[in-house]
Design an enzyme around this catalytic site. Structure first.
Site, PDB file in Angstrom:
ATOM      1  N   ASN A   1       0.898  -1.155   0.000  1.00 42.15           N
ATOM      2  CA  ASN A   1       0.000   0.000   0.000  1.00 42.15           C
ATOM      3  C   ASN A   1       0.936   1.204   0.000  1.00 42.15           C
ATOM      4  O   ASN A   1       1.602   1.475   1.002  1.00 42.15           O
ATOM      5  CB  ASN A   1      -0.861  -0.046   1.248  1.00 42.15           C
ATOM      6  CG  ASN A   1      -2.049   0.880   1.257  1.00 42.15           C
ATOM      7  OD1 ASN A   1      -2.682   1.032   2.290  1.00 42.15           O
ATOM      8  ND2 ASN A   1      -2.395   1.508   0.142  1.00 42.15           N
TER       9      ASN A   1
ATOM     10  N   ASN B   1      -6.379  10.631   0.022  1.00 43.23           N
ATOM     11  CA  ASN B   1      -6.555   9.529  -0.923  1.00 43.23           C
ATOM     12  C   ASN B   1      -6.009   9.913  -2.294  1.00 43.23           C
ATOM     13  O   ASN B   1      -5.767  11.091  -2.593  1.00 43.23           O
ATOM     14  CB  ASN B   1      -8.040   9.176  -1.050  1.00 43.23           C
ATOM     15  CG  ASN B   1      -8.610   8.623   0.230  1.00 43.23           C
ATOM     16  OD1 ASN B   1      -8.041   7.738   0.856  1.00 43.23           O
ATOM     17  ND2 ASN B   1      -9.754   9.159   0.644  1.00 43.23           N
TER      18      ASN B   1
ATOM     19  N   CYS C   1      -5.371   5.983   8.202  1.00 43.07           N
ATOM     20  CA  CYS C   1      -4.817   4.981   7.289  1.00 43.07           C
ATOM     21  C   CYS C   1      -3.830   4.135   8.077  1.00 43.07           C
ATOM     22  O   CYS C   1      -2.790   4.638   8.513  1.00 43.07           O
ATOM     23  CB  CYS C   1      -4.129   5.660   6.100  1.00 43.07           C
ATOM     24  SG  CYS C   1      -3.379   4.506   4.932  1.00 43.07           S
ATOM     25  N   GLY C   2      -4.140   2.872   8.279  1.00 35.42           N
ATOM     26  CA  GLY C   2      -3.312   2.001   9.118  1.00 35.42           C
ATOM     27  C   GLY C   2      -1.950   1.703   8.526  1.00 35.42           C
ATOM     28  O   GLY C   2      -0.934   1.671   9.245  1.00 35.42           O
ATOM     29  N   ASN C   3      -1.885   1.443   7.226  1.00 31.40           N
ATOM     30  CA  ASN C   3      -0.586   1.267   6.588  1.00 31.40           C
ATOM     31  C   ASN C   3       0.144   2.600   6.491  1.00 31.40           C
ATOM     32  O   ASN C   3       1.359   2.681   6.674  1.00 31.40           O
ATOM     33  CB  ASN C   3      -0.750   0.666   5.183  1.00 31.40           C
ATOM     34  CG  ASN C   3      -1.173  -0.785   5.221  1.00 31.40           C
ATOM     35  OD1 ASN C   3      -0.768  -1.542   6.092  1.00 31.40           O
ATOM     36  ND2 ASN C   3      -2.013  -1.184   4.272  1.00 31.40           N
TER      37      ASN C   3
ATOM     38  N   ASN D   1     -12.291   5.468  10.340  1.00 32.80           N
ATOM     39  CA  ASN D   1     -12.885   5.695   9.019  1.00 32.80           C
ATOM     40  C   ASN D   1     -13.868   4.558   8.737  1.00 32.80           C
ATOM     41  O   ASN D   1     -13.837   3.515   9.398  1.00 32.80           O
ATOM     42  CB  ASN D   1     -11.798   5.805   7.942  1.00 32.80           C
ATOM     43  CG  ASN D   1     -10.919   4.563   7.851  1.00 32.80           C
ATOM     44  OD1 ASN D   1     -10.937   3.696   8.727  1.00 32.80           O
ATOM     45  ND2 ASN D   1     -10.132   4.462   6.799  1.00 32.80           N
TER      46      ASN D   1
ATOM     47  N   ASN E   1     -14.697   2.109   2.676  1.00 27.66           N
ATOM     48  CA  ASN E   1     -13.874   1.041   2.124  1.00 27.66           C
ATOM     49  C   ASN E   1     -14.660  -0.261   2.232  1.00 27.66           C
ATOM     50  O   ASN E   1     -15.340  -0.498   3.232  1.00 27.66           O
ATOM     51  CB  ASN E   1     -12.567   0.893   2.909  1.00 27.66           C
ATOM     52  CG  ASN E   1     -11.672   2.115   2.809  1.00 27.66           C
ATOM     53  OD1 ASN E   1     -11.968   3.045   2.066  1.00 27.66           O
ATOM     54  ND2 ASN E   1     -10.595   2.118   3.558  1.00 27.66           N
TER      55      ASN E   1
ATOM     56  N   GLU F   1     -10.755   0.551  -1.844  1.00 29.36           N
ATOM     57  CA  GLU F   1     -10.663   1.707  -0.963  1.00 29.36           C
ATOM     58  C   GLU F   1     -11.394   2.913  -1.531  1.00 29.36           C
ATOM     59  O   GLU F   1     -11.235   3.244  -2.714  1.00 29.36           O
ATOM     60  CB  GLU F   1      -9.197   2.079  -0.715  1.00 29.36           C
ATOM     61  CG  GLU F   1      -8.475   1.111   0.194  1.00 29.36           C
ATOM     62  CD  GLU F   1      -7.237   1.740   0.801  1.00 29.36           C
ATOM     63  OE1 GLU F   1      -7.364   2.789   1.471  1.00 29.36           O
ATOM     64  OE2 GLU F   1      -6.146   1.190   0.598  1.00 29.36           O
TER      65      GLU F   1
ATOM     66  N   CYS G   1      -4.738  -2.554   2.961  1.00 29.31           N
ATOM     67  CA  CYS G   1      -5.389  -1.432   3.654  1.00 29.31           C
ATOM     68  C   CYS G   1      -5.346  -1.754   5.140  1.00 29.31           C
ATOM     69  O   CYS G   1      -5.961  -2.726   5.580  1.00 29.31           O
ATOM     70  CB  CYS G   1      -6.823  -1.257   3.173  1.00 29.31           C
ATOM     71  SG  CYS G   1      -7.802  -0.072   4.134  1.00 29.31           S
TER      72      CYS G   1
ATOM     73  N   THR H   1      -6.487  -0.148   7.944  1.00 30.47           N
ATOM     74  CA  THR H   1      -7.757  -0.081   8.667  1.00 30.47           C
ATOM     75  C   THR H   1      -8.709  -1.166   8.180  1.00 30.47           C
ATOM     76  O   THR H   1      -9.494  -1.709   8.955  1.00 30.47           O
ATOM     77  CB  THR H   1      -8.402   1.304   8.513  1.00 30.47           C
ATOM     78  OG1 THR H   1      -8.507   1.634   7.127  1.00 30.47           O
ATOM     79  CG2 THR H   1      -7.610   2.374   9.234  1.00 30.47           C
TER      80      THR H   1
END
Length: 274
Positions: free
Chosen positions: A11, A76, A85-87, A157, A189, A207, A216, A218
């Site tokens: 990602n 985005n 955004c977790g990544n 999110n 998402n 996403e 992704c 999250t």
């Protein structure tokens, strides 16, 4: 303009250092940077800015970010603003480390979903406290090859995490999912996932604002939460096209662990983007 490029389980993100908040980052510029043919190519942009230099109010869930030195301004690929955004937060943390902007192995990063505690692990992975995971009830969407049903989840999110009976590689994610506006007024998402072994999920994601991505963070958390019986704690390995991450669910909150690397740094000519 200086930039870096990094990814977490493929990602990928353009990172823009802007410590004093001097960059006027509009949606068209973000979309041009993320263009994979005419730009640098990415699933999103991470602007690295000191929280005190932000020109936007931090209220509601975001208010706890005020105590953080650094804020992850995430956009985005289409230029739209996203809450979390977790990544991206793992890649952001790796950039802070490698740029010498943090000295400790544990610190907080500000996001529009609030402060997120980050730990740089000895094995090279990065663990992020993703905060509360909220189960909001059932939901549905129509994909290119038919309807899916799942669980509406907030990880800062919005997500719709859908368990499927077939291999996720067979699901058609070539078109934007059609969502019900009453369920997702701001879009979401959409994840499809399947349990392939005890404690192991496979997942793909479409996403919001970026189309299908290789991973992704999250969404990985949302899939793990949807796969866990209500009220239980759990630990999941989640395999995505770009690699795998680990999710620990405990007392209604989640920790996400996985790799994050910076692969390039350089200068981009904004005047050459289109």
């Amino acid at each position: 303009m200086r930039f870096a490029k990094g990814h977490g389980t493929e990602n990928d993100f353009v990172i823009l250092p802007d410590p004093d908040g001097e960059l006027d980052l509009d949606a068209a510029t973000v979309a041009a940077l993320c263009d994979r043919r005419a730009g640098l190519g990415a699933d999103g942009v991470l602007r690295v800015v000191r929280t005190k230099a932000l020109d936007e109010p931090l209220t509601g869930e975001a208010a706890t970010a005020q105590r953080c030195e650094w804020f992850m301004d995430y956009r985005n690929a289409d230029g739209s603003v996203a809450e979390m955004c977790g990544n991206g937060v793992r890649v952001f943390a790796r950039y802070l480390q490698e740029a010498g902007l943090v000295g400790a192995a544990a610190f907080e990063v500000g996001t529009r979903a609030g402060a997120r505690h980050v730990v740089l692990e000895p094995d090279g992975n990065i663990t992020v406290d993703m905060g509360p995971v909220r189960i909001l009830g059932p939901g549905s969407a129509r994909l290119a090859d038919g309807p899916v049903h799942g669980t509406r989840i907030s990880v800062g999110n919005p997500h719709l995490a859908c368990r499927v009976a077939r291999p996720v590689a067979e699901v058609d994610l070539s078109a934007p999912p059609l969502l019900r506006a009453e369920e997702f007024p701001q879009g979401a998402n959409v994840e499809v996932f399947r349990e392939v072994a005890s404690g192991v999920l496979e997942m793909r994601v479409y996403e919001r604002g970026a189309a299908e991505t290789r991973s992704c963070g999250t969404g990985i958390v949302a899939a793990a939460a949807a796969a866990t019986p209500p009220g239980e704690d759990a630990r999941w390995t989640v395999r995505v096209p770009g690699g795998e991450c680990t999710v620990v669910l405990e007392s209604g909150a989640a920790r996400l662990s996985g790799p994050a690397v910076i692969v390039a740094e350089g200068d981009v000519r904004l005047s050459a983007l289109r």
